[in-house]
Design an enzyme around this catalytic site. Sequence first.
Site, PDB file in Angstrom:
ATOM      1  N   GLY A   1       0.976  -1.316   0.122  1.00 20.59           N
ATOM      2  CA  GLY A   1       0.048   0.100  -0.032  1.00 20.59           C
ATOM      3  C   GLY A   1       0.867   1.330  -0.034  1.00 20.59           C
ATOM      4  O   GLY A   1       0.783   2.107  -0.912  1.00 20.59           O
TER       5      GLY A   1
ATOM      6  N   GLY B   1       1.649  -6.919   4.116  1.00 21.79           N
ATOM      7  CA  GLY B   1       3.149  -7.248   3.775  1.00 21.79           C
ATOM      8  C   GLY B   1       3.662  -6.822   4.960  1.00 21.79           C
ATOM      9  O   GLY B   1       5.075  -7.013   5.075  1.00 21.79           O
TER      10      GLY B   1
ATOM     11  N   GLY C   1      -0.365   0.886  13.003  1.00 21.62           N
ATOM     12  CA  GLY C   1      -1.086  -0.340  13.090  1.00 21.62           C
ATOM     13  C   GLY C   1      -1.011  -1.233  13.981  1.00 21.62           C
ATOM     14  O   GLY C   1      -1.890  -1.510  14.965  1.00 21.62           O
TER      15      GLY C   1
ATOM     16  N   ARG D   1      10.030  -2.754  21.514  1.00 21.69           N
ATOM     17  CA  ARG D   1      10.431  -4.221  21.676  1.00 21.69           C
ATOM     18  C   ARG D   1      10.052  -4.515  20.260  1.00 21.69           C
ATOM     19  O   ARG D   1       8.854  -4.105  19.527  1.00 21.69           O
ATOM     20  CB  ARG D   1       9.537  -4.641  22.580  1.00 21.69           C
ATOM     21  CG  ARG D   1       9.852  -6.126  22.968  1.00 21.69           C
ATOM     22  CD  ARG D   1       8.934  -6.536  24.179  1.00 21.69           C
ATOM     23  NE  ARG D   1       9.177  -7.926  24.413  1.00 21.69           N
ATOM     24  CZ  ARG D   1       8.216  -8.532  24.860  1.00 21.69           C
ATOM     25  NH1 ARG D   1       7.012  -7.862  25.275  1.00 21.69           N
ATOM     26  NH2 ARG D   1       8.005  -9.908  25.104  1.00 21.69           N
TER      27      ARG D   1
ATOM     28  N   ASN E   1       9.111  -9.689  16.043  1.00 18.41           N
ATOM     29  CA  ASN E   1       9.575 -10.575  15.248  1.00 18.41           C
ATOM     30  C   ASN E   1      10.700  -9.969  14.617  1.00 18.41           C
ATOM     31  O   ASN E   1      10.606  -9.413  13.303  1.00 18.41           O
ATOM     32  CB  ASN E   1       8.463 -11.143  14.332  1.00 18.41           C
ATOM     33  CG  ASN E   1       8.785 -12.156  13.531  1.00 18.41           C
ATOM     34  OD1 ASN E   1      10.232 -12.230  12.886  1.00 18.41           O
ATOM     35  ND2 ASN E   1       7.855 -13.169  13.268  1.00 18.41           N
ATOM     36  N   PRO E   2      11.994 -10.399  14.719  1.00 22.01           N
ATOM     37  CA  PRO E   2      13.409  -9.660  14.247  1.00 22.01           C
ATOM     38  C   PRO E   2      13.239 -10.181  12.842  1.00 22.01           C
ATOM     39  O   PRO E   2      13.830  -9.105  12.157  1.00 22.01           O
ATOM     40  CB  PRO E   2      14.198 -10.456  15.161  1.00 22.01           C
ATOM     41  CG  PRO E   2      13.751 -10.796  16.258  1.00 22.01           C
ATOM     42  CD  PRO E   2      12.145 -11.206  16.194  1.00 22.01           C
TER      43      PRO E   2
ATOM     44  N   GLY F   1       6.111   1.818  16.486  1.00 26.41           N
ATOM     45  CA  GLY F   1       5.899   1.537  14.891  1.00 26.41           C
ATOM     46  C   GLY F   1       7.378   1.416  14.470  1.00 26.41           C
ATOM     47  O   GLY F   1       8.347   2.031  14.878  1.00 26.41           O
TER      48      GLY F   1
ATOM     49  N   GLY G   1       7.078   0.882  10.501  1.00 22.63           N
ATOM     50  CA  GLY G   1       6.603   0.724   9.296  1.00 22.63           C
ATOM     51  C   GLY G   1       7.350   1.807   8.211  1.00 22.63           C
ATOM     52  O   GLY G   1       7.663   1.574   7.030  1.00 22.63           O
ATOM     53  N   GLU G   2       7.557   3.170   8.863  1.00 30.40           N
ATOM     54  CA  GLU G   2       8.061   4.019   7.973  1.00 30.40           C
ATOM     55  C   GLU G   2       9.452   4.714   8.169  1.00 30.40           C
ATOM     56  O   GLU G   2      10.033   5.160   7.231  1.00 30.40           O
ATOM     57  CB  GLU G   2       6.985   5.155   8.086  1.00 30.40           C
ATOM     58  CG  GLU G   2       5.684   4.822   8.592  1.00 30.40           C
ATOM     59  CD  GLU G   2       4.390   5.470   7.900  1.00 30.40           C
ATOM     60  OE1 GLU G   2       4.515   6.056   6.665  1.00 30.40           O
ATOM     61  OE2 GLU G   2       3.522   5.794   8.424  1.00 30.40           O
TER      62      GLU G   2
END
Lengths: 195, 693
Positions: free
Chosen positions: B236, B464, B506, B578, B581-582, B651, B653-654
């Site tokens: 996205g 994803g 998210g 934290r 999931n590495p 977060g 993601g960015e």
Amino acid sequence: MAFHRLSTCAVALGEKGVALNEDTHSEILLHVNGVKHCLSVDNRTTLLDALRERVGHTGTKKGCDHGQCGACTVLCDGRRVVSCLMLAVAAEGAEVTTVEGLGGDGELLPIQQEFVRLDGFQCGYCTSGQICSAVGMLAEYAEGWPSAVTAPGSEPVLDAVEVRERMSGNLCRCGAYPSIVRAVLETAARGEVTG
Amino acid sequence: MSGAAPAVGVARPRVEGPAKVTGRARYAADVPMADLAFGIVVVSTVTRGRIRDIDVAAVQDMPGVLGVIDHRNAPRLNPDAGHFFGPDGGLQLLQDDVIPHAGRPVALVVAETLEQARAAAEALPVTYEVLPHDTDFSADHPAGRAAMALFDGPVDVGDVDRELAASAVVVRERYFTPEEHCSAMEPHSATAWWEGERLQAVDSNQGPFFIATVVATLFSLPLEQVRIRTEHVGGGFGSKGLCGPQLVLAVMGAMHFARPVRVTLSRNQVFLTTAMRPAIEQMVRIGADDDGRLRAIHHEAAFELSPLAEYIEGCTELTKTLYATPALRTRLTAVPLDILPPYSMRGPGAAPGSFALECAMDEVAERLGIDPLELRLRNEPTVGPASGLPFSTRNLVACLREGARRFGWASRDHRPRMRREGPLLVGTGLAATSFSVGAFPSTASITAEPDGTFTVVVNATDLGTGARTALTAIAADALAVGAEKVRLRISDSDFGPAWSAGGSRGTTSWAWAITEAAAKLRSSGDQGTVTVDTAQLLNDLPSRERHSYSAVFAEVTVDPATGEVRVRRLLGMFAVGRVVNPLMARSQVIGGMIGGLSMALHEEGVRDPVSGRHINADFAGYHISAHADVPDIEADFVPDYEPGIPMGIKGAGEIGNVGTPAAIANAVWHATGSRQRALPIRPDRVIEEHPLQ
């Protein structure tokens, strides 16, 4: 493969009863993953759309429909093709392998296992194309094909630079490239590309 | 409880991995549907004007054509529909004859097959009255005005002009970044149909609940009558955060033709009709003392938008938190032009903002003759420089120091143009960065099943990002059971309100709701179903500066004869709370860094000034990084924990995108001695007439 005009096979295979217009449609026998599909196709239908909309194999993805992204990569007689740039009628006689046809029942190929283990994808949309491309590419390498980064006159050696060059037709916007390259190299190291 | 080993913090492959490598994972355009009709969108070929005529009769009798929907027969839409920034005129498709920007959908052609619909769409005659357009962006455009201040509003701390006058060095520069396109690999697709009184749709989006509320408003339907689902989403990056034209038009098709209609945008239409990052021009002034202590930062950014919808490209947000400074001034200017409404693209605001700020910081270090790493370390704030609030956690220094150690920064000669390898110049650069974190209200419910398993329902979406895998682990730990006991259900608007996959919020938002529901279920003895809403909990969260941090290090080679820049090494150290999931988190930040590399060197939406139209709206013209552009990338995490958010997560993601463009641009300066203040760093901007002299 000999072409047999099987006027009733479309009906027998449960195809939509589209009246066959000789000018705009053709009846073709498409070999996909070892299964024969007799289809009456609009002559404009690409191999990609035939696979997705007619055969029902939606594992092959449409990313651009212009041969610019590689998401629709399948194997035709073992060679990589972007299925959006091939008409379905032109694929008749070829053995088409899609991502669905790579593994056995419930059994992942080494390349698929390495993609999962090494996280060679995120959204997964380019993955079918990356995997088909990797299988085709490893076969090309095994046959001694050089690439643009192979030193002239020398035998190619499969390292990260070679893999990146040979896989560059397959875009990935999530940026899984380093893991994909690693998955391809690990698969090659296992020496059993197609299982 | 069972004493199951913790699932959070363990590197595990994605739960949907086998489905994705075998082609079984279904995306929006893959869902089989009986009696399906195909809609092809026709878009405007002019940038501004009016539709004179659409000659439907010319295509109506073409084989398989069911009909055409245009502004004359489309259902009327509610103009109040919008999003985070207010009403969005971009959603008002096929409502009138006005063309507000190039690529605006003007009709939907629906036929029995894809081929038939495409042929009729290409044959459909549309004539226009062409009106003058303005797509020429600049910061000093006369239409510019203050951006809305919903966030990243103007800040004035101290006396910037006095501090600059008293500074030993002052850097004042302008930076430019072009229009950029999210370019998820999956083109936006929606299939809509009616089941009795209910409108159903399968759509590619970043949050089906939010999208359902927009569709309900737009078509004046009660929310209960709308159900939007999303199974797998092919990326996205912001472009699927809004209700897309594919869904609006598919719903119109389903209403008009009373059968399922699938609308999938072409790649060209993804460029023309879905969210892009606006073109941005920034001015940064930084003043510092001889010892490298900052006295003032002045950061102004101007971005383009459309009169159809408000938007904020929050370029100055990280400037308000990254460095200690007694004086700080920020401004955001919005310039309305005849363009598609821009919207958030991965690392919104921060990715371009950090390019300007961190390149300017590098220039300060150059002018002072000090190590750019040292300059960052000397300006660590103890409280938010603009807010005065304490930091919840701040691990930027750890990222900088550990990254520098792994990268071998200590041996760097800070003078430019000192390293050559044959015909190539070699340089290194770094950037520090932050991205704000937090959570938004979400609901979740957990049912204790009779067989000892737990069904966890939360309206998350997995673009994803690994949401399925991460939330399964979080639920397992919250319930103190093994992950195999958790059945997670996501991405169905019937599952109730939840924040979308976006804003780096998210996982934190969904995890909060899941942990809260799990706690309630456990306190009730693991019986029945518990549903929670985190709205009140979020209100109770004390105000703090909450951010993820990173330090990015890049090594580039530059061929001065061709102008080609190649990234040879890229290393990022991240403090993202934290790590759930590495394996996946590493993939996510590396993917972000590749997005940053792509932004630095490749991506540029180009418009023809005469027609106002995009001239490179496909993957042949708009370059995104390919395999051969990307080196092996090192990314790792420093220990970090967010005390305000359950499980200590932030977060991720960015932040990967942010910082990378500046690190690369600074490395190009170090290699060549020339500053690159406009992205992308194209060969023509780098090429030297007399290389290596």
